[in-house]
Design a protein around this motif. Structure first.
Motif, short mmCIF file in Angstrom:
data_model
loop_
_atom_site.label_atom_id
_atom_site.label_comp_id
_atom_site.label_asym_id
_atom_site.label_seq_id
_atom_site.Cartn_x
_atom_site.Cartn_y
_atom_site.Cartn_z
N ALA A 39 0.85 -1.18 0.00
CA ALA A 39 0.00 0.00 0.00
C ALA A 39 0.89 1.24 0.00
O ALA A 39 1.96 1.24 0.62
CB ALA A 39 -0.91 0.02 1.22
N THR A 58 -2.23 -0.52 -3.66
CA THR A 58 -3.34 -0.03 -2.85
C THR A 58 -3.04 1.40 -2.41
O THR A 58 -1.96 1.68 -1.89
CB THR A 58 -3.53 -0.92 -1.61
OG1 THR A 58 -3.85 -2.25 -2.04
CG2 THR A 58 -4.64 -0.39 -0.72
N ALA A 77 -4.53 0.82 5.97
CA ALA A 77 -3.64 -0.16 5.34
C ALA A 77 -3.89 -1.56 5.89
O ALA A 77 -3.96 -2.55 5.15
CB ALA A 77 -2.18 0.23 5.56
#
Length: 260
Positions: A39, A58, A77
């Motif tokens: 992420a 992400t 996250a």
């Protein structure tokens, strides 16, 4: 406590702040290539979202100058990827001014983003990194965490502080399976540095190449800017299971800057 190789790479999750450009993006892409799920956290702007989506990363939108956003960044996250094993504190920016003219609000914002945020993110990530048994905190400092240059008071103060934070986290995390290390690169060819070079060339009335060679790289033994991928390659090892015994390290990638 786990040590070498007890967690499969593909099970590991990393969060990289400032992860949609420059060094942060290079690290995020390298970690994904290494098999981690990644992420990236950055200011919530359309371009940042597009970069993350384009690379299959992400995206977490947050303003790290705001303390609540630091907690939300970690929580989002973990919610998105199911855990957290690696925290890369990379986000930052630079401002160039003499101390006498340095804007006070800029000072506050720079220290919030580059020193307070790494502390808070580490604090909020700590339970997840401990649960991992193979937690990694990697702080992207700078050679300016060890040496000084004029007109960068807030940046240099923050980077010196990050090295102290790294060493403290290493001492506290050792018994909990958490390592903490800092990378100290010299100038890296990122959009931020390219803009600095162009601004200085205009101000001084000389070419960008002269700025690189005679101003930015004057203290260095190797007269060539680093690339983001150079930093990412070192980050990859420090984050890997093979580096389980490395903690509290301040790793120079400085073109020989500190060899004098």
């Amino acid at each position: 406590m786990t040590t070498q190789g007890q967690q499969r790479t593909e099970d590991r999750v990393a969060l990289v702040t400032g992860g949609t450009s420059g060094i942060g993006l290079a690290i995020a892409l390298k970690l994904r290539a290494d098999g981690l799920r990644v992420a990236v956290l950055d200011l919530d702007r359309p371009q940042a979202r597009e970069v993350a989506a384009g690379h299959g990363l992400t995206f977490i939108g947050a303003d790290l100058s705001r303390r609540p956003d630091c907690r939300c960044g970690i929580d989002e996250a973990v919610a998105a990827l199911g855990g957290l094993d690696v925290l890369v504190n990379n986000a930052g920016f630079q401002h160039i001014d003499p101390i006498a003219d340095f804007p006070e609000d800029t000072w506050d914002t720079m220290l919030a983003v580059m020193l307070t945020a790494p502390f808070l993110l580490s604090k909020y990530a700590w339970p997840h990194l401990r649960r991992s048994g193979q937690g990694r905190i990697l702080n992207v400092a700078s050679i300016h965490g060890q040496v000084a240059s004029p007109y960068k008071a807030a940046y240099i103060s923050a980077k010196h502080g990050v090295i102290g934070l790294t060493r403290t986290a290493a001492l506290e995390g050792g018994a909990q399976g958490i390592t903490a290390n800092a990378l100290c690169p010299a100038y890296v060819r990122t959009p931020l540095v390219e803009n600095q070079i162009a601004d200085q060339a205009r101000t001084r009335g000389i070419s960008t190449q002269q700025i690189e060679q005679t101003v930015m790289l004057e203290p260095a033994a190797i007269k060539q800017l680093l690339n983001p991928e150079d930093v990412a390659a070192l980050a990859s090892y420090v984050i890997s299971p093979a580096a389980w015994g490395m903690t509290g390290a301040v790793l120079n990638l400085d073109l020989g800057w500190t060899a004098r």
